[in-house]
Design a protein around this motif. Structure first.
Motif, PDB file in Angstrom:
ATOM      1  N   THR A   1       7.951 -14.424 -17.504  1.00  0.00           N
ATOM      2  CA  THR A   1       7.621 -15.576 -17.955  1.00  0.00           C
ATOM      3  C   THR A   1       9.075 -16.208 -17.912  1.00  0.00           C
ATOM      4  OG1 THR A   1       8.285 -14.649 -20.125  1.00  0.00           O
ATOM      5  CG2 THR A   1       6.019 -14.793 -19.508  1.00  0.00           C
ATOM      6  N   VAL A   2      10.113 -16.125 -16.948  1.00  0.00           N
ATOM      7  CA  VAL A   2      11.178 -16.864 -17.171  1.00  0.00           C
ATOM      8  C   VAL A   2      11.241 -17.694 -15.976  1.00  0.00           C
ATOM      9  CG1 VAL A   2      12.266 -14.822 -16.120  1.00  0.00           C
ATOM     10  CG2 VAL A   2      13.674 -16.622 -17.559  1.00  0.00           C
ATOM     11  N   SER A   3      12.182 -18.677 -15.949  1.00  0.00           N
ATOM     12  CA  SER A   3      12.389 -19.653 -14.974  1.00  0.00           C
ATOM     13  C   SER A   3      13.960 -19.727 -15.129  1.00  0.00           C
ATOM     14  CB  SER A   3      11.561 -20.910 -14.740  1.00  0.00           C
ATOM     15  OG  SER A   3      12.119 -21.855 -13.968  1.00  0.00           O
ATOM     16  N   CYS A   4      14.791 -19.055 -14.382  1.00  0.00           N
ATOM     17  CA  CYS A   4      16.182 -19.299 -14.569  1.00  0.00           C
ATOM     18  C   CYS A   4      16.588 -20.162 -13.388  1.00  0.00           C
ATOM     19  CB  CYS A   4      16.946 -18.019 -14.320  1.00  0.00           C
ATOM     20  SG  CYS A   4      16.703 -16.885 -15.553  1.00  0.00           S
TER      21      CYS A   4
ATOM     22  N   ASN B   1      15.083 -20.711 -19.087  1.00  0.00           N
ATOM     23  CA  ASN B   1      14.016 -21.122 -19.821  1.00  0.00           C
ATOM     24  C   ASN B   1      13.253 -20.067 -20.094  1.00  0.00           C
ATOM     25  OD1 ASN B   1      11.336 -22.375 -20.750  1.00  0.00           O
ATOM     26  ND2 ASN B   1      13.020 -24.076 -21.444  1.00  0.00           N
ATOM     27  N   ILE B   2      13.135 -19.491 -21.343  1.00  0.00           N
ATOM     28  CA  ILE B   2      12.158 -18.583 -21.817  1.00  0.00           C
ATOM     29  C   ILE B   2      11.444 -18.933 -23.071  1.00  0.00           C
ATOM     30  CG2 ILE B   2      13.285 -16.809 -20.585  1.00  0.00           C
ATOM     31  CD1 ILE B   2      14.824 -15.956 -23.182  1.00  0.00           C
ATOM     32  N   GLN B   3      10.105 -18.519 -23.020  1.00  0.00           N
ATOM     33  CA  GLN B   3       9.298 -18.756 -24.284  1.00  0.00           C
ATOM     34  C   GLN B   3       9.723 -17.475 -25.609  1.00  0.00           C
ATOM     35  OE1 GLN B   3       7.435 -21.515 -24.393  1.00  0.00           O
ATOM     36  NE2 GLN B   3       8.317 -21.927 -22.381  1.00  0.00           N
ATOM     37  N   THR B   4       9.766 -16.352 -24.989  1.00  0.00           N
ATOM     38  CA  THR B   4       9.990 -15.237 -26.021  1.00  0.00           C
ATOM     39  C   THR B   4      11.077 -14.258 -25.559  1.00  0.00           C
ATOM     40  OG1 THR B   4       8.215 -13.730 -24.886  1.00  0.00           O
ATOM     41  CG2 THR B   4       7.678 -15.278 -26.690  1.00  0.00           C
TER      42      THR B   4
ATOM     43  N   PRO C   1      22.188  -3.671 -19.558  1.00  0.00           N
ATOM     44  CA  PRO C   1      20.906  -3.854 -20.090  1.00  0.00           C
ATOM     45  C   PRO C   1      21.121  -5.177 -21.358  1.00  0.00           C
ATOM     46  CG  PRO C   1      21.981  -1.974 -21.255  1.00  0.00           C
ATOM     47  CD  PRO C   1      22.815  -2.394 -20.140  1.00  0.00           C
ATOM     48  N   LEU C   2      20.331  -6.178 -20.984  1.00  0.00           N
ATOM     49  CA  LEU C   2      20.474  -7.072 -21.847  1.00  0.00           C
ATOM     50  C   LEU C   2      19.184  -7.863 -22.174  1.00  0.00           C
ATOM     51  CD1 LEU C   2      22.469  -9.376 -22.854  1.00  0.00           C
ATOM     52  CD2 LEU C   2      22.496 -10.547 -20.651  1.00  0.00           C
ATOM     53  N   PHE C   3      19.018  -8.071 -23.756  1.00  0.00           N
ATOM     54  CA  PHE C   3      17.810  -8.801 -24.215  1.00  0.00           C
ATOM     55  C   PHE C   3      18.326 -10.324 -24.427  1.00  0.00           C
ATOM     56  CE2 PHE C   3      15.025  -5.619 -25.286  1.00  0.00           C
ATOM     57  CZ  PHE C   3      13.868  -6.117 -25.441  1.00  0.00           C
ATOM     58  N   VAL C   4      17.642 -11.352 -23.360  1.00  0.00           N
ATOM     59  CA  VAL C   4      17.895 -12.589 -23.692  1.00  0.00           C
ATOM     60  C   VAL C   4      17.020 -13.251 -24.435  1.00  0.00           C
ATOM     61  CG1 VAL C   4      18.082 -14.696 -22.390  1.00  0.00           C
ATOM     62  CG2 VAL C   4      19.175 -12.534 -21.506  1.00  0.00           C
ATOM     63  N   GLU C   5      17.355 -14.328 -25.462  1.00  0.00           N
ATOM     64  CA  GLU C   5      16.595 -14.869 -26.148  1.00  0.00           C
ATOM     65  C   GLU C   5      16.818 -16.700 -26.199  1.00  0.00           C
ATOM     66  OE1 GLU C   5      17.939 -13.801 -30.542  1.00  0.00           O
ATOM     67  OE2 GLU C   5      16.664 -12.747 -29.628  1.00  0.00           O
ATOM     68  N   PRO C   6      16.253 -17.416 -26.740  1.00  0.00           N
ATOM     69  CA  PRO C   6      16.629 -18.727 -26.680  1.00  0.00           C
ATOM     70  C   PRO C   6      18.021 -18.757 -27.423  1.00  0.00           C
ATOM     71  CG  PRO C   6      14.343 -18.791 -26.930  1.00  0.00           C
ATOM     72  CD  PRO C   6      14.773 -17.303 -26.886  1.00  0.00           C
ATOM     73  N   GLY C   7      18.927 -19.725 -27.102  1.00  0.00           N
ATOM     74  CA  GLY C   7      20.110 -20.042 -27.806  1.00  0.00           C
ATOM     75  C   GLY C   7      21.407 -19.800 -27.157  1.00  0.00           C
TER      76      GLY C   7
ATOM     77  N   SER D   1       2.993 -13.127 -34.862  1.00  0.00           N
ATOM     78  CA  SER D   1       4.167 -14.141 -34.292  1.00  0.00           C
ATOM     79  C   SER D   1       4.519 -13.770 -32.822  1.00  0.00           C
ATOM     80  CB  SER D   1       5.169 -14.196 -35.177  1.00  0.00           C
ATOM     81  OG  SER D   1       5.950 -13.134 -35.184  1.00  0.00           O
ATOM     82  N   ILE D   2       4.511 -12.412 -32.493  1.00  0.00           N
ATOM     83  CA  ILE D   2       4.868 -11.969 -31.079  1.00  0.00           C
ATOM     84  C   ILE D   2       3.682 -11.644 -30.150  1.00  0.00           C
ATOM     85  CG2 ILE D   2       7.105 -11.414 -32.043  1.00  0.00           C
ATOM     86  CD1 ILE D   2       6.305  -8.509 -31.688  1.00  0.00           C
TER      87      ILE D   2
END
Length: 370
Positions: free
Chosen positions: A17-20, A70-73, A89-95, A210-211
């Motif tokens: 769901t990502v568009s880098c 840009n990612i939604q979640t 290993p990396l969890f990316v989130e908005p911010g 919420s998720i």
């Protein structure tokens, strides 16, 4: 011993769901500082059907680099250095996220700005203890096998099963305690080979609203639905794949026709599968005249190696494959995440057993044909 030497669990299909890109709509920024290296390339990628899919790449300059997107979640990625086997290993989130790592310990970064990463690492740190014990048991098992110490082999197998049960309980408890984080459905899918349907359903039902739109929550829900559709007591799910000669063959050509059918998921490259094949051959030869047959489904991607394995192992029953490796369409229908895996279908087309291997297969067929 459920998974001690199953070489093929694997692994998770991640959703995209990502568009880098470098657009004005970017909502996350990852700042990398890699000490001990000045120049090179960082590649951000995900796994899909056992294959690596590149999401983005960026050049390191004086050990620093920035990836925006840009990612939604929150999304889970593997970041690698080009021409290196090291991965992060990396969890990316908005911010804004800061990642600091050393070239020699690339797989263990310090991550700031990602709450999902903190939650994920809290589980991984706990699981490392289980994995260390499992590795030690594996070495002991191999030695016991080499020494032909059957009693010790059984003891170690029992210890491994207990350890695996403890590990699965720890993951389920973690997921239930973190049901508002996408990390919960992520780890349930990532380790789903450890869980029965009840565990998956329990966590799925506990996921916070919420998720529920995250790719991982959707994946967990889909996993539950798939396993429910092929649970014991359900009618078999039909599919059609090509045989080695390129001709389409449907499972329904043999299933539901008055015989017991073992749908056997395997691959030429899968050592545990090849080790199990003699047991399947023995069962086939013993009961074929009583109405038992096998329908092989290969997770191969090399046609010639598949055909050679069929001949070498004397698999004299229908064999099909779409040569899509872990992307096997039949495998997806039956929720297969590790091989060898099998499903036994009764004469009326109802699934009556799963994962019958070795003596368990022999005992089940003896019971059915007594």
């Amino acid at each position: 011993m459920k998974n001690l030497f199953i070489a093929t669990t694997f692994v998770l299909s991640l959703f995209f769901t990502v568009s880098c890109n470098r657009s004005d709509k970017n909502n996350f920024t990852v700042n990398f500082q890699i000490n001990g290296i000045n120049n090179g390339w960082l590649i951000m990628q995900q796994r899909k059907d056992g294959n690596w899919v590149k999401i983005d790449s960026v050049e390191l300059k004086n050990g620093t680099a920035v990836i925006k997107g840009n990612i939604q979640t929150p999304e889970f990625y593997y970041v690698i250095m080009k021409n290196s086997r090291n991965y992060m290993p990396l969890f990316v989130e908005p911010g804004n996220i800061t990642v600091t790592a050393d070239a020699k310990t690339f797989s263990h970064p310090k991550v700031e700005g990602s709450g999902s990463q903190i939650i994920y690492e809290s589980l991984i740190n706990k699981l490392n203890g289980f994995d260390t014990k499992a590795s030690d048991l594996g070495k002991q098992y191999q030695k016991a096998k080499k020494d032909n110490n059957d009693a010790l082999v059984q003891q170690i197998s029992d210890e491994y099963d207990t350890l695996e049960d403890e590990k699965s309980r720890a993951i389920v408890d973690f997921a239930l305690a973190n049901n508002k984080s996408v990390v919960a459905p992520f780890v349930m899918i990532n380790y789903s080979y450890l869980f029965d349907l009840d565990d998956l359903k329990k966590v799925n039902q506990a996921i916070d609203p919420s998720i529920t739109n995250s790719s991982y929550a959707k994946s967990l829900k889909d996993r539950v639905n798939t396993l429910e559709s092929v649970e014991i007591g359900q009618p078999f799910v039909d599919f059609t794949l090509n045989n080695a000669e390129g001709n389409p063959v449907a499972l329904s050509s043999v299933a539901g026709k008055g015989n017991y059918v073992l749908v056997d998921f395997w691959a030429s490259w899968c050592a545990p599968c090849r080790a199990e094949n003699p047991n399947v051959v023995k069962a086939f030869n013993k009961y074929r005249n009583k109405g038992f047959t096998v329908f092989g489904v290969s997770f191969d991607r090399d046609h010639d190696k598949w055909v050679k394995a069929i001949a070498d192992d004397s698999l004299n029953w229908p064999q099909v494959s779409d040569l899509k490796y872990w992307g096997s369409e039949a495998g997806k229908l039956y929720g297969v995440q590790s091989i060898p895996h099998n499903v036994l279908i009764d004469p009326d087309g109802i699934i009556v057993a799963k994962n019958l291997r070795g003596k368990d297969l022999e005992d089940k067929l003896k019971e059915l044909y007594k």
